[in-house]
Write a protein that holds these residues in place. Structure first.
Motif, PDB file in Angstrom:
ATOM      1  N   UNK A  99      51.509 -38.451   2.791  1.00 63.62           N
ATOM      2  CA  UNK A  99      51.018 -39.347   3.838  1.00 63.62           C
ATOM      3  C   UNK A  99      52.067 -40.429   4.023  1.00 63.62           C
ATOM      4  N   UNK A 100      52.529 -40.617   5.239  1.00 63.32           N
ATOM      5  CA  UNK A 100      53.688 -41.479   5.470  1.00 63.32           C
ATOM      6  C   UNK A 100      53.390 -42.948   5.233  1.00 63.32           C
ATOM      7  N   UNK A 101      52.250 -43.425   5.635  1.00 61.59           N
ATOM      8  CA  UNK A 101      51.845 -44.809   5.349  1.00 61.59           C
ATOM      9  C   UNK A 101      50.326 -44.842   5.271  1.00 61.59           C
ATOM     10  N   UNK A 102      49.821 -45.043   4.076  1.00 63.15           N
ATOM     11  CA  UNK A 102      48.375 -44.944   3.864  1.00 63.15           C
ATOM     12  C   UNK A 102      47.650 -46.141   4.481  1.00 63.15           C
ATOM     13  N   UNK A 103      46.463 -45.856   4.986  1.00 62.78           N
ATOM     14  CA  UNK A 103      45.551 -46.875   5.480  1.00 62.78           C
ATOM     15  C   UNK A 103      44.263 -46.768   4.688  1.00 62.78           C
ATOM     16  N   UNK A 104      43.699 -47.891   4.366  1.00 69.16           N
ATOM     17  CA  UNK A 104      42.474 -47.890   3.578  1.00 69.16           C
ATOM     18  C   UNK A 104      41.322 -47.244   4.333  1.00 69.16           C
ATOM     19  N   UNK A 115      55.113 -51.654  -1.026  1.00 60.46           N
ATOM     20  CA  UNK A 115      55.651 -51.975   0.290  1.00 60.46           C
ATOM     21  C   UNK A 115      56.087 -50.743   1.068  1.00 60.46           C
ATOM     22  N   UNK A 116      56.503 -49.699   0.369  1.00 54.27           N
ATOM     23  CA  UNK A 116      56.955 -48.495   1.087  1.00 54.27           C
ATOM     24  C   UNK A 116      55.774 -47.762   1.717  1.00 54.27           C
ATOM     25  N   UNK A 117      54.625 -47.802   1.076  1.00 50.57           N
ATOM     26  CA  UNK A 117      53.393 -47.368   1.727  1.00 50.57           C
ATOM     27  C   UNK A 117      53.101 -45.885   1.744  1.00 50.57           C
ATOM     28  N   UNK A 118      54.042 -45.033   1.305  1.00 45.89           N
ATOM     29  CA  UNK A 118      53.765 -43.605   1.348  1.00 45.89           C
ATOM     30  C   UNK A 118      53.061 -43.157   0.073  1.00 45.89           C
ATOM     31  N   UNK A 119      52.338 -42.055   0.203  1.00 46.13           N
ATOM     32  CA  UNK A 119      51.628 -41.455  -0.937  1.00 46.13           C
ATOM     33  C   UNK A 119      51.948 -39.975  -0.964  1.00 46.13           C
ATOM     34  N   UNK A 120      52.309 -39.474  -2.137  1.00 44.46           N
ATOM     35  CA  UNK A 120      52.646 -38.070  -2.320  1.00 44.46           C
ATOM     36  C   UNK A 120      51.624 -37.445  -3.269  1.00 44.46           C
ATOM     37  N   UNK A 176      40.673 -40.242   0.346  1.00 44.31           N
ATOM     38  CA  UNK A 176      40.643 -41.569   0.959  1.00 44.31           C
ATOM     39  C   UNK A 176      41.254 -42.561  -0.020  1.00 44.31           C
ATOM     40  N   UNK A 177      42.111 -43.432   0.496  1.00 40.70           N
ATOM     41  CA  UNK A 177      42.704 -44.502  -0.299  1.00 40.70           C
ATOM     42  C   UNK A 177      41.841 -45.741  -0.127  1.00 40.70           C
ATOM     43  N   UNK A 178      41.363 -46.296  -1.249  1.00 43.26           N
ATOM     44  CA  UNK A 178      40.459 -47.449  -1.183  1.00 43.26           C
ATOM     45  C   UNK A 178      41.162 -48.767  -1.486  1.00 43.26           C
ATOM     46  N   UNK A 179      42.447 -48.719  -1.850  1.00 43.32           N
ATOM     47  CA  UNK A 179      43.250 -49.925  -2.055  1.00 43.32           C
ATOM     48  C   UNK A 179      44.701 -49.584  -1.722  1.00 43.32           C
ATOM     49  N   UNK A 180      45.082 -49.785  -0.475  1.00 41.77           N
ATOM     50  CA  UNK A 180      46.414 -49.398  -0.012  1.00 41.77           C
ATOM     51  C   UNK A 180      47.518 -50.200  -0.699  1.00 41.77           C
ATOM     52  N   UNK A 181      47.215 -51.394  -1.191  1.00 40.57           N
ATOM     53  CA  UNK A 181      48.237 -52.212  -1.838  1.00 40.57           C
ATOM     54  C   UNK A 181      48.814 -51.544  -3.081  1.00 40.57           C
ATOM     55  N   UNK A 182      48.067 -50.642  -3.695  1.00 43.56           N
ATOM     56  CA  UNK A 182      48.556 -49.971  -4.893  1.00 43.56           C
ATOM     57  C   UNK A 182      49.762 -49.075  -4.594  1.00 43.56           C
TER      58      UNK A 182
END
Length: 338
Positions: free
Chosen positions: A290-295, A158-163, A149-155
């Motif tokens: 994950x293409x665009x993380x949501x908190x 702007x591209x928003x993906x997480x690998x 789980x991502x608890x701070x998506x701003x980190x």
């Protein structure tokens, strides 16, 4: 026999990996498990990066007694199913090796053949909480599950993906390439591909990554310095989310996953050759994107590692098809938390 294996698999994934709770035994530095042909040692990251977390050693005592699947010499770069990186599309020093640092505790689960690595958000510079659950399943499998789980998506910018990147530092192999079902070029028929991560692309550095036939390349900022895991080949592409490799002692390591590509997330297959040509010991890796993380939304995947005597490419494909056919539905299914 097949019914027993399927029942074992179903029991395996009834163990959810959402958080640490009273199901977990006390934290331990190492846990040894024997099941079927396999003898496995799991390790936390308390000695990392000198000794890595995940599967510290893996032996098939019937098919290759005394032969560790993973590099037995480079203790600081030797492990399997090792959670190595969290990477974003913008420049930050946290793009490298953050799961190797900070508290990541190891616990045995009640069935005695399963363990879980637990990472709290406050111990991650990305503010990502995660669990890695491993179950040793007879005769020669490790079933595994990653949840986060991502608890701070701003980190993640702007591209928003997480690998999320995972490594397997192999012992001597018979063949360097990853073998997977895929296409050589758009419009081709599916066939076996031997991906050996050739040089050529601008950001190539010792290896590269193969993406699914439906997947787009990841975009990252021009000032990003750590790029070797973010780019991917345009061709060939894989069509089924699994690969096998040929190892010494006539062994094979097969890795398979419960998803290939969805609008939310995807798997990618990686090969790095930093130890070649001095040693025939590649890193047979994989990525979860994950293409665009949501908190506070749960993400994750399930997989199976096979460590056994090599039979044929068709047998490796059958291992994947049998597992995928009998895999229970994912109870989380990527749904946001309430």
């Amino acid at each position: 026999m097949m019914e027993k294996l399927c029942n074992s698999l179903i029991v395996s994934f009834l163990i959810t990996a959402a958080s640490a709770d009273d199901r977990l035994g006390p934290a331990q530095e190492t846990i040894d498990i024997k099941s079927g042909d396999l003898t496995v040692q799991f390790r936390d990251n308390s000695a990392s990066p000198k000794i890595l977390s995940g599967v510290q050693s893996l032996f098939n005592q019937r098919d290759a007694p005394g032969y560790d699947a993973y590099d037995p010499d480079g203790r600081g770069a030797s492990a399997g199913l090792n959670f190595e990186h969290i990477i974003s599309g913008h420049q930050t020093p946290h793009n490298k090796f953050t799961p190797r640092h900070g508290r990541y505790t190891l616990h045995r689960l009640p069935d005695q053949n399963s363990v879980q690595l637990v990472r709290r958000a406050e111990d991650s510079p990305w503010k990502v909480s995660s669990t890695l659950t491993y179950k040793v399943t007879a005769p020669h499998y490790i079933d595994f599950e990653f949840r986060c789980r991502v608890h701070d998506a701003q980190l993640f910018g702007e591209r928003g993906w997480a690998l999320f990147f995972f490594a397997n530092y192999m012992n001597d192999v018979a063949e360097v390439p990853l073998h997977f079902r895929g296409i050589k070029q758009p419009g081709d028929e599916e066939t076996w591909i031997a991906g050996d991560a050739p040089a050529g692309p601008a950001d190539w550095n010792g290896g590269g990554t193969y993406r699914h036939v439906d997947a787009a390349p990841l975009e990252y900022d021009d000032d990003v310095k750590f790029r070797l895991n973010s780019w991917s080949y345009d061709a060939p592409r894989f069509t089924k989310p699994f690969y096998y490799g040929r190892v010494a002692r006539d062994m094979t390591l097969i890795l398979m996953f419960d998803k290939a590509h969805t609008p939310v997330d995807e798997m990618r297959l990686s090969l790095f050759k930093f130890k070649l040509p001095q040693h025939p010991r590649p890193a047979w890796d994989f990525q979860y994107v994950v293409h665009r993380v949501e908190e506070n939304r749960e993400y994750g995947f399930r997989g199976r590692l096979v460590w056994k005597k090599f039979v044929s490419p068709a047998d490796c494909l059958e291992e994947y098809q049998t597992w995928a056919k009998n895999l229970p539905a994912d109870p989380a299914n990527g749904k946001p938390s309430s």
